[in-house]
Design a protein around this motif. Structure first.
Motif, PDB file in Angstrom:
ATOM      1  N   VAL A 187      29.777 -34.879 -78.551  1.00 60.38           N
ATOM      2  CA  VAL A 187      29.809 -36.127 -77.764  1.00 60.38           C
ATOM      3  C   VAL A 187      30.008 -35.799 -76.281  1.00 60.38           C
ATOM      4  CG1 VAL A 187      31.012 -38.314 -77.407  1.00 60.38           C
ATOM      5  CG2 VAL A 187      30.662 -37.447 -79.734  1.00 60.38           C
ATOM      6  N   TYR A 188      30.899 -34.851 -75.988  1.00 62.07           N
ATOM      7  CA  TYR A 188      31.127 -34.489 -74.576  1.00 62.07           C
ATOM      8  C   TYR A 188      29.849 -33.930 -73.954  1.00 62.07           C
ATOM      9  CZ  TYR A 188      36.152 -35.082 -75.311  1.00 62.07           C
ATOM     10  OH  TYR A 188      37.393 -35.597 -75.590  1.00 62.07           O
ATOM     11  N   ALA A 189      29.116 -33.146 -74.758  1.00 66.89           N
ATOM     12  CA  ALA A 189      27.863 -32.573 -74.212  1.00 66.89           C
ATOM     13  C   ALA A 189      26.874 -33.703 -73.927  1.00 66.89           C
ATOM     14  CB  ALA A 189      27.264 -31.596 -75.226  1.00 66.89           C
ATOM     15  N   ALA A 190      26.885 -34.716 -74.795  1.00 64.91           N
ATOM     16  CA  ALA A 190      25.968 -35.850 -74.599  1.00 64.91           C
ATOM     17  C   ALA A 190      26.291 -36.568 -73.291  1.00 64.91           C
ATOM     18  CB  ALA A 190      26.093 -36.825 -75.765  1.00 64.91           C
ATOM     19  N   LEU A 191      27.548 -36.512 -72.884  1.00 57.83           N
ATOM     20  CA  LEU A 191      27.959 -37.204 -71.648  1.00 57.83           C
ATOM     21  C   LEU A 191      27.673 -36.369 -70.413  1.00 57.83           C
ATOM     22  CD1 LEU A 191      31.314 -38.739 -72.932  1.00 57.83           C
ATOM     23  CD2 LEU A 191      29.149 -39.914 -72.523  1.00 57.83           C
ATOM     24  N   ARG A 192      27.047 -35.215 -70.644  1.00 57.00           N
ATOM     25  CA  ARG A 192      26.536 -34.357 -69.571  1.00 57.00           C
ATOM     26  C   ARG A 192      27.523 -34.189 -68.402  1.00 57.00           C
ATOM     27  NH1 ARG A 192      21.465 -37.459 -69.322  1.00 57.00           N
ATOM     28  NH2 ARG A 192      20.545 -37.312 -71.384  1.00 57.00           N
ATOM     29  N   GLY A 193      28.671 -33.674 -68.727  1.00 60.09           N
ATOM     30  CA  GLY A 193      29.568 -33.264 -67.662  1.00 60.09           C
ATOM     31  C   GLY A 193      30.374 -34.390 -67.030  1.00 60.09           C
ATOM     32  N   ARG A 194      30.175 -35.614 -67.464  1.00 54.77           N
ATOM     33  CA  ARG A 194      30.952 -36.700 -66.834  1.00 54.77           C
ATOM     34  C   ARG A 194      32.371 -36.757 -67.394  1.00 54.77           C
ATOM     35  NH1 ARG A 194      25.893 -38.285 -67.199  1.00 54.77           N
ATOM     36  NH2 ARG A 194      24.863 -39.474 -65.552  1.00 54.77           N
ATOM     37  N   MET A 195      32.522 -36.193 -68.581  1.00 58.00           N
ATOM     38  CA  MET A 195      33.841 -36.260 -69.222  1.00 58.00           C
ATOM     39  C   MET A 195      34.837 -35.431 -68.417  1.00 58.00           C
ATOM     40  SD  MET A 195      35.344 -37.657 -71.647  1.00 58.00           S
ATOM     41  CE  MET A 195      37.038 -37.679 -71.154  1.00 58.00           C
ATOM     42  N   GLY A 196      35.928 -36.045 -68.050  1.00 58.53           N
ATOM     43  CA  GLY A 196      36.943 -35.324 -67.287  1.00 58.53           C
ATOM     44  C   GLY A 196      36.695 -35.474 -65.789  1.00 58.53           C
TER      45      GLY A 196
END
Lengths: 76, 112
Positions: A54-63
């Motif tokens: 899921v984090y990869a799907a958010l392409r770096g926006r996580m965090g």
């Protein structure tokens, strides 16, 4: 520095087309969300791996843009 | 550059049964998610070491690359990445956390 729930959902669905995604804005500030993602691709994967997809799907926006995402993942 | 921070991280997580990268310290957590993991570890009664990533930007970014996990806190048991606040909370609620700790031979309050 905020994201729309629909954008989060769209990004996750782009990476997991079969996923059932629900996104809830916890604080109304576009920065703190809770999401549940149910996808066949999670079957047999550890929670860490599921969340990493899921984090990869958010392409770096996580965090960064997205400060907090309380995540619940599962296979159907 | 990255090697030295990765070496430091390896030293932390292999040198301590339970290691938590957090914002703030166990006594003064500076983030709700970090505070929750500290509460869970204290409730389970497992001794742990921690590092305050707010005091060390290189560590804060390095640990995210090390575990391919974009957020802090990050919990490690016996050198293995367990998860962030969500996963540790889920594991605690289901009893999986205590099972995993005992399987890895880490004493908790219940057994100590």
């Amino acid at each position: 520095m905020a994201m729309a729930a629909s954008e989060i959902e769209a990004l996750i669905k782009a990476a997991l087309p079969d996923a059932r995604v629900t996104v809830e804005d916890l604080a109304g500030d576009g920065d703190h969300y809770a999401a549940t993602v149910v996808s066949e691709q999670f079957r047999g994967l550890s929670r860490v791996k599921q969340h990493q997809i899921v984090y990869a799907a958010l392409r770096g926006r996580m965090g960064g843009e997205l400060h907090a995402l309380a995540l619940q993942t599962a296979a159907p | 550059m990255a090697d030295t921070v990765f070496d430091r991280i390896k030293g932390d997580i292999e040198g301590n049964d339970v290691f938590l990268y957090m914002k703030g310290t166990p006594l003064f957590p500076q983030c709700g998610f970090s505070a929750r993991v500290v509460q869970i570890l204290s409730h389970v009664g497992v001794p742990f070491q921690s590092a305050n990533v707010l005091e060390d930007m290189e560590l804060r970014e390095g640990v995210k690359q090390f575990s391919n996990w974009p957020t802090i806190p990050q919990l490690y048991v016996k050198g293995e990445f367990v998860g962030g606040c969500d996963i540790v909370t889920e594991m605690f609620q289901s009893g999986e956390l205590e099972t995993m700790l005992s399987e890895k031979g880490v004493a908790t309050k219940a057994q100590a």
